[in-house]
Design an enzyme around this catalytic site. Structure first.
Site, PDB file in Angstrom:
ATOM      1  N   ASP A  47     104.003  34.474  37.722  1.00  0.00           N
ATOM      2  CA  ASP A  47     104.220  33.247  36.942  1.00  0.00           C
ATOM      3  C   ASP A  47     104.014  32.003  37.820  1.00  0.00           C
ATOM      4  OD1 ASP A  47     105.653  31.008  35.611  1.00  0.00           O
ATOM      5  OD2 ASP A  47     106.235  32.556  34.178  1.00  0.00           O
ATOM      6  N   HIS A 101     112.627  36.305  37.544  1.00  0.00           N
ATOM      7  CA  HIS A 101     112.972  34.961  37.037  1.00  0.00           C
ATOM      8  C   HIS A 101     113.282  35.031  35.550  1.00  0.00           C
ATOM      9  CE1 HIS A 101     109.046  33.968  34.985  1.00  0.00           C
ATOM     10  NE2 HIS A 101     108.683  35.008  35.710  1.00  0.00           N
TER      11      HIS A 101
HETATM   12 CO    CO Z   1     107.441  36.540  35.119  1.00  0.00          CO
END
Ligand code: CO
Length: 216
Positions: A47, A101
């Protein structure tokens, strides 16, 4: 800023970065090129918002990094396993960190009953984590809380997958290093949280079944 605008700026940014580094230390890049001795192996999500070095305040040379969708350490993933082997066996990192996360799209996708095509076998790693912990997750009625808990449980399971490797077991039994940590990054606040993964306890538990180090 639009994507294309940023793309056009990259090389100019790079020239500025070189000038800034050299202004502080004119031999910066000469020393950087001499070799690496990172203290931490960081395994995180791809990400774009869950950056590795920036959120830790780390500079070049301090962290060896592996990132993929949903920070997975799969048992047949040559990429992740090569990184783990090299980082522990050759670079002798002191800490292995698996960092997930909240708001992870990979974990979210695994919670949806849907054919994700090529991503199916990858997301299955996360779905397996769900299956392993279905009782605990099933007791959480709020969907957002269940999603957050799956992010944490996925980090723990990937920490356990690191412990299952021969290189970790042999290194730890011989040298009492590295230790394995589970972290979660909360992009809503920027905060990094230590899940206080029970490394000694999990190592003992794992070695009851996946013992690859006791011939030492
Ligand atoms: Co992620």
């Amino acid at each position: 800023m639009a994507e294309s605008a940023f793309y056009k700026q990259v090389f100019e940014n790079n020239r500025k970065w070189i000038a800034e580094k050299k202004a502080i230390d004119k031999d910066y890049f000469t020393r950087l090129a001499q070799g690496q001795k990172p203290e931490i192996l960081y395994i995180g999500c791809s990400d774009s918002r869950a950056t590795a070095e920036e959120l830790m305040g780390a500079g070049p040379g301090q962290v060896f990094v592996h990132r993929n969708i949903a920070n997975i350490v799969g048992s047949s993933d040559l990429n992740a396993l090569s990184v783990v082997n090299f980082a522990i066996g050759t670079l002798h990192v002191k800490h292995v960190v698996v960092c997930g996360h909240y708001g992870c799209g990979g974990v979210k996708a695994a919670m949806v009953a849907k054919d994700m095509g090529l991503l199916n076998p990858w997301l299955r790693h996360v779905r397996d984590v769900y299956r392993l912990h279905r009782e605990e997750l099933g007791r959480i009625t709020d969907e957002e809380q269940r999603y957050r808990r799956l992010v944490e449980l996925n980090v723990e399971e990937q920490c356990i997958n690191v412990i299952k490797t021969a290189v970790l077991q042999k290194s730890y039994l011989r040298n009492r290093t590295p230790t394995v940590h589970g972290w979660v990054f909360d992009m809503h606040t920027g905060e990094l949280m230590d899940l206080r993964f029970d490394f000694p306890g999990k190592l003992e538990e794992v070695r009851q079944i996946y013992d690859l180090g006791s011939e030492l």
